[in-house]
Design an enzyme around this catalytic site. Structure first.
Site, PDB file in Angstrom:
ATOM      1  N   PHE A   1       8.017  -4.730  11.815  1.00  0.00           N
ATOM      2  CA  PHE A   1       8.963  -4.060  12.702  1.00  0.00           C
ATOM      3  C   PHE A   1      10.412  -4.479  12.431  1.00  0.00           C
ATOM      4  CE2 PHE A   1      11.235  -4.329  16.799  1.00  0.00           C
ATOM      5  CZ  PHE A   1      11.217  -3.009  17.190  1.00  0.00           C
TER       6      PHE A   1
ATOM      7  N   ASP B   1       5.828  -3.576   6.136  1.00  0.00           N
ATOM      8  CA  ASP B   1       4.693  -3.771   7.037  1.00  0.00           C
ATOM      9  C   ASP B   1       5.093  -4.501   8.311  1.00  0.00           C
ATOM     10  OD1 ASP B   1       5.203  -6.310   6.101  1.00  0.00           O
ATOM     11  OD2 ASP B   1       3.207  -6.660   5.276  1.00  0.00           O
TER      12      ASP B   1
ATOM     13  N   CYS C   1      22.083   3.474  22.777  1.00  0.00           N
ATOM     14  CA  CYS C   1      21.739   2.925  21.458  1.00  0.00           C
ATOM     15  C   CYS C   1      22.980   2.347  20.804  1.00  0.00           C
ATOM     16  CB  CYS C   1      21.153   4.024  20.567  1.00  0.00           C
ATOM     17  SG  CYS C   1      20.844   3.478  18.869  1.00  0.00           S
TER      18      CYS C   1
ATOM     19  N   LYS D   1       4.612  -8.012  -7.335  1.00  0.00           N
ATOM     20  CA  LYS D   1       4.256  -6.609  -7.172  1.00  0.00           C
ATOM     21  C   LYS D   1       5.252  -5.680  -7.860  1.00  0.00           C
ATOM     22  CE  LYS D   1       1.559  -7.230  -2.975  1.00  0.00           C
ATOM     23  NZ  LYS D   1       1.383  -6.906  -1.538  1.00  0.00           N
TER      24      LYS D   1
ATOM     25  N   ALA E   1       0.813  -1.208   0.000  1.00  0.00           N
ATOM     26  CA  ALA E   1       0.000   0.000   0.000  1.00  0.00           C
ATOM     27  C   ALA E   1       0.853   1.267   0.000  1.00  0.00           C
ATOM     28  CB  ALA E   1      -0.943  -0.023   1.206  1.00  0.00           C
TER      29      ALA E   1
ATOM     30  N   CYS F   1      16.417   4.016  18.170  1.00  0.00           N
ATOM     31  CA  CYS F   1      16.344   4.923  19.317  1.00  0.00           C
ATOM     32  C   CYS F   1      14.897   5.248  19.673  1.00  0.00           C
ATOM     33  CB  CYS F   1      17.067   6.236  19.024  1.00  0.00           C
ATOM     34  SG  CYS F   1      18.849   6.196  19.182  1.00  0.00           S
TER      35      CYS F   1
ATOM     36  N   CYS G   1      -2.472  -4.339   9.134  1.00  0.00           N
ATOM     37  CA  CYS G   1      -3.593  -4.208   8.199  1.00  0.00           C
ATOM     38  C   CYS G   1      -4.312  -5.540   8.009  1.00  0.00           C
ATOM     39  CB  CYS G   1      -3.091  -3.714   6.838  1.00  0.00           C
ATOM     40  SG  CYS G   1      -2.340  -2.079   6.878  1.00  0.00           S
TER      41      CYS G   1
ATOM     42  N   ARG H   1      -6.379  -1.007  -1.657  1.00  0.00           N
ATOM     43  CA  ARG H   1      -5.515   0.079  -1.178  1.00  0.00           C
ATOM     44  C   ARG H   1      -4.181   0.174  -1.911  1.00  0.00           C
ATOM     45  NH1 ARG H   1      -5.368  -4.398   1.446  1.00  0.00           N
ATOM     46  NH2 ARG H   1      -3.432  -5.267   2.274  1.00  0.00           N
TER      47      ARG H   1
ATOM     48  N   CYS I   1      23.630   4.550  17.332  1.00  0.00           N
ATOM     49  CA  CYS I   1      24.042   5.945  17.446  1.00  0.00           C
ATOM     50  C   CYS I   1      25.217   6.153  18.390  1.00  0.00           C
ATOM     51  CB  CYS I   1      22.859   6.796  17.904  1.00  0.00           C
ATOM     52  SG  CYS I   1      21.487   6.835  16.719  1.00  0.00           S
TER      53      CYS I   1
END
Length: 342
Positions: A134, A132, A246, A88, A41, A176, A188, A73, A249
């Site tokens: 993490f 989509d 972190c 796709k 999407a 972070c 979704c 969508r 960083c």
């Protein structure tokens, strides 16, 4: 002269008339190279904006193919793409190539992981998040900060969306902001989504991309934007400073790039398990081999065979196999071993 009769070099005239872009900005846009990871999407909206604005090179990466449930969508695809099980990135390349032949379009049918993310980022000026999940976002953020490339995050579910741009050396990283906890939140595929929030969030991502390309990091919005279009809510939060603990960083270590890639993984909300496979697959040979098992559908990019009881195998030339109709890793591995071999 009618609008349709104007010469093709007038394509970007309205964009050039916008003072913050102008002639110099349009030249920078033409020279830019952008990677879009995930052509669902968000990715379809992002790619549409990038190609129509005249980005010089748009590299698109996605592991999946078009299904009927995508059409509500995912704006670049149609019923013919779903009927043909078109990957796709291939469907997107074909559609967008007819929109703007001046843009170099690269389509990669691949699952992004530590083994290939560095190669996919090579030569890119920006990375746009159309994913989509993490873990892939953590991987992209870590890889971008290692390579010094801005990462423009976007996510949307229900009527709610979030977006921010993370710039190495200037802002904190995505890790972070969210930490390194496991995912598992709504998607979704589990709680639904309405298409307007997709268009809005991806458009905000596209604006930040153009601002960065044209005017550099001083022009971008260093905030996390949160929207709920159903309840008419908006919230801007200044990005926090980089965390002292972190690994990215503070220590310039990149944990997501060092993680072992799982051999099998459940695709959230998809009722599917992806198995990495250990060898390339000759689709023509496998079509003959599996013809006696069930209905086989094949195109140059994938092969799909129905096993009964709403279970299917989807084979890709790079060795990946989707076992659809189950989220049980044991069941999926058993079907893979039975029909493909351990």
């Amino acid at each position: 002269m009618k609008e349709e009769d104007k010469p093709m070099d007038d394509r970007y005239s309205r964009q050039r008339l916008f003072a913050p872009i102008g002639e110099v900005g349009q030249l920078r846009i033409r020279q830019a190279r952008v990677l879009i990871v995930g052509m669902g999407a968000l990715g379809t909206v992002l790619a549409n904006h990038m190609v129509r604005s005249g980005i010089g090179t748009v590299r698109m990466v996605d592991r999946d193919y078009v299904e009927p449930s995508n059409l509500q969508r995912q704006m670049l695809y149609d019923e013919a793409d779903a009927a043909a099980c078109q990957p796709k990135v291939v469907a997107a390349r074909d559609k967008l190539g007819a929109v703007n032949s001046e843009v170099a379009l690269e389509a990669h049918i691949a699952d992004v992981g530590p083994h290939n993310v560095g190669e996919l980022l090579q030569g890119m000026d920006l990375v746009l998040d159309g994913t989509d999940n993490f873990q892939t976002r953590l991987l992209l953020s870590d890889a971008c900060f290692r390579c010094g490339i801005p990462f423009i995050y976007g996510g949307a579910v229900r009527a709610h969306g979030m977006t921010a741009i993370f710039i190495p050396g200037r802002t904190c990283c995505y890790r972070c902001l969210v930490g390194a906890q496991e995912g598992g939140g709504p998607t979704c595929d589990t709680v639904g989504v309405i298409s307007p929030i997709i268009d809005i969030i991806a458009s905000f991502q596209a604006v930040e991309a153009l601002k960065y390309i044209v005017a550099g990091h001083g022009a971008v919005r260093e905030k996390l934007l949160t929207l709920d279009v159903w309840h008419d809510q908006r919230f801007d939060m200044k990005l926090p400073p980089a965390r002292e603990d972190c690994p990215v960083c503070a220590r310039h270590a990149y944990p997501a790039l060092e993680e072992a890639e799982p051999g099998a993984v459940t695709l959230c909300g998809r009722d599917s398990v992806q198995i990495a496979g250990r060898r390339p697959l000759d689709l023509a040979a496998w079509a003959e081999r599996l013809a006696s098992i069930g209905d086989v559908q094949r195109n140059p990019y994938l092969l799909r065979v129905s096993l009964g009881q709403d279970e299917r195998l989807v084979l890709f030339p790079d060795g990946r196999v989707l076992v659809q109709g189950t989220t049980d890793l044991g069941r999926a591995q058993a079907l893979y071993d039975r029909y493909i071999g351990s």
